[in-house]
Structure formats: structure tokens, C-alpha cells
Design an enzyme around this catalytic site. Structure first.
Site, PDB file in Angstrom:
ATOM      1  N   HIS A 213       0.801  -1.227   0.000  1.00 52.59           N
ATOM      2  CA  HIS A 213       0.000   0.000   0.000  1.00 52.59           C
ATOM      3  C   HIS A 213       0.836   1.282   0.000  1.00 52.59           C
ATOM      4  CE1 HIS A 213      -2.522  -3.198   1.724  1.00 52.59           C
ATOM      5  NE2 HIS A 213      -3.472  -2.644   0.994  1.00 52.59           N
TER       6      HIS A 213
ATOM      7  N   SER B 233     -11.182  17.836  18.510  1.00 54.54           N
ATOM      8  CA  SER B 233     -11.851  18.494  17.382  1.00 54.54           C
ATOM      9  C   SER B 233     -13.320  18.763  17.676  1.00 54.54           C
ATOM     10  CB  SER B 233     -11.752  17.622  16.124  1.00 54.54           C
ATOM     11  OG  SER B 233     -12.306  16.339  16.369  1.00 54.54           O
ATOM     12  N   ASP B 234     -13.869  18.064  18.670  1.00 53.80           N
ATOM     13  CA  ASP B 234     -15.280  18.268  19.001  1.00 53.80           C
ATOM     14  C   ASP B 234     -15.528  17.785  20.431  1.00 53.80           C
ATOM     15  OD1 ASP B 234     -14.900  15.717  17.174  1.00 53.80           O
ATOM     16  OD2 ASP B 234     -16.451  15.251  18.640  1.00 53.80           O
TER      17      ASP B 234
END
Ligand SMILES: O=P(O)(O)O[C@H]1O[C@H](CO)[C@@H](O)[C@H]1O
Ligand SMILES: O=c1cc[nH]c(=O)[nH]1
Length: 235
Positions: free
Chosen positions: A4, A204-205
């Protein structure tokens, strides 16, 4: 090349920052590194190598969740021999006194992922941050005047969860600071292969109050977290 990651051997530094969002990797490379080149675009999961204060360093997006970060961390360690891995992620706060934009250093993680139970035959492995990285990150952040929080996080297999509030309140009672989706896998793989790992997370929240930051802010800011992680990587 690994399955990957499209980098050639030697193209990835032995220290790396790992944001979930590949566009956060691009932001870090463009705004904090010098002499940068992009070594990976496979699946849009950008990876860059450059220098920070003269030290060679890489940054690689990992995607979201335990299966995705596990693929990247396995390949970074086994195919590219990366030694120091620092996640720069976001999380949701579940404690009243943890505020949006606070920075958390995850000392350990609790999880609902079955990944370790499959490996350890039902035993609960306790993933832990590397102490040297944790100590260096704490000292670096404190020198910058940041009010860092250190403690455990919940690595969740679900972003959307029925009746999640009840669980989050219980985890908060047990001193868990925030909710994210990768730290358990990072710490477990680092332990397995004898590497150093740390998760540095910006809130972030806030799950209790509903306060949140925008997608753009999650992608392109949170500079305090990035600076703490970069300084820790080169210490
Ligand atoms: O901002 P990143 O690093 O992706 O981290 C958090 O954000 C994603 C969920 O929105 C999950 O990957 C979670 O762990
Ligand atoms: O996994 C996450 C990341 C940010 N905020 C959340 O509520 N969960």
C-alpha cells in the site's frame, strides 16, 4: 515498494508523523518541512519525506480506524524499518474539563476492537505509549506554554454508535479523556516490533456539549499538536 506504499527503500525516514487524514499529511509537509518530496499517492494516502530543523522526517496518512492504520504501520515498520511513530490525530472530548482544541497525549487506550483479543486468545492486552516520547512531548508542550492533558483515550471501531452517550459517560467516569479510532493499533504494533509510538491528539469536538471544529480546521490547522509532535520526533 510495499502493498500500500509506493516508496522505494530508503525513501521513508526512521521517524514519522501519522495523521489519519492524508490532506493533513500534505498540510504538514507543505507548511513545516523543507526539501519535501511526495513518496506515496497509492489510494490517495499521501506520504512525504523532508527535513525539519535539518533532520530527515516523514509524514504519512493512515486513514481512519484500526484496520487502516494497522496496514500502514505494519508496512512502515516491516518494509521501511520506521522506528519512531507519532500519530497526530483528532479526537472527541468526553470530560467536561477537556475543551475543544486542547491537546491530549494518550498514555494508553481502551478499545472495543477485537483485534488484540484475537491475537492474545481473549486476554485484554494494555497498549501503552512509549515513555520517552511521552515525556519529551510533555516537556516540549509545557515549554511552549500548552496546557497538555495526559491520560487514556478510547479507540473506537465506530464513529457513529447507537446510544453512545451512556458508554462515553461511563468511560469518562473511568478517567478516559477522549474518543478516537487508531491508538490501540499503533501502540500494539509498536510493542510487537519493539518501536516507539505516541498519539498526540487535538480535541476536534466535544461529545457532551456538541461544540465542534470545521473539516477545514481538522485538515489544515492544529499547529500546536504538529509542533509538539515534530519536536518530539527529533529530540
Ligand atoms: O483526525 P484523524 O487523525 O483521522 O482521527 C480521528 O478522526 C477520524 C474520525 O473522524 C478517525 O480517524 C479518528 O481517530
Ligand atoms: O473518532 C473521533 C474523532 C473525533 N471526534 C469523535 O467524536 N470521534
Amino acid at each position: 515498494m510495499s502493498v500500500h506504499i509506493g516508496a522505494q527503500p530508503g525513501e521513508i525516514a526512521d521517524k514519522i508523523l501519522l495523521p489519519g487524514d492524508p490532506l493533513r499529511a500534505k498540510y504538514i509537509a507543505e507548511n513545516f518541512l523543507e526539501d519535501v518530496h511526495c513518496y506515496n499517492e497509492v489510494r490517495g494516502m499521501y506520504g512525504y519525506t523532508g527535513t525539519y530543523k535539518g533532520e530527515t522526517l516523514s509524514v504519512q496518512g493512515t486513514g481512519m480506524g484500526v484496520p487502516s492504520i494497522s496496514i500502514y504501520v505494519n508496512e512502515l515498520i516491516q518494509s521501511y524499518d520506521v522506528k519512531k511513530l507519532i500519530r497526530v490525530g483528532t479526537c472527541g472530548a468526553i470530560q467536561e474539563d477537556v475543551k475543544v482544541r486542547d491537546v491530549i497525549l494518550a498514555s494508553t487506550s481502551t478499545t472495543d476492537s477485537q483485534i488484540n483479543r484475537m491475537v492474545f486468545g481473549g486476554i485484554d492486552f494494555a497498549p501503552a505509549a512509549d515513555f520517552e516520547l511521552l515525556k519529551n512531548a510533555y516537556e516540549t508542550g509545557s515549554e511552549k506554554g500548552l496546557h497538555l492533558r495526559v491520560g487514556s483515550v478510547f479507540t473506537s471501531d465506530s464513529f457513529y454508535r447507537d446510544n453512545g452517550l451512556e458508554l462515553f459517560k461511563q468511560l469518562a467516569q473511568y478517567k478516559v479523556l477522549g474518543v478516537e479510532m487508531e491508538t490501540t493499533a499503533l501502540y500494539t504494533l509498536a510493542a510487537k516490533f519493539g518501536r516507539q509510538a505516541l498519539s498526540v491528539l487535538t480535541v476536534s469536538d466535544h461529545i457532551l456539549t456538541g461544540e465542534e471544529t470545521s473539516a477545514e480546521e481538522r485538515q489544515t490547522t492544529f499547529n500546536e499538536m504538529i509542533e509538539v509532535a515534530l519536536e518530539t520526533a527529533i529530540k
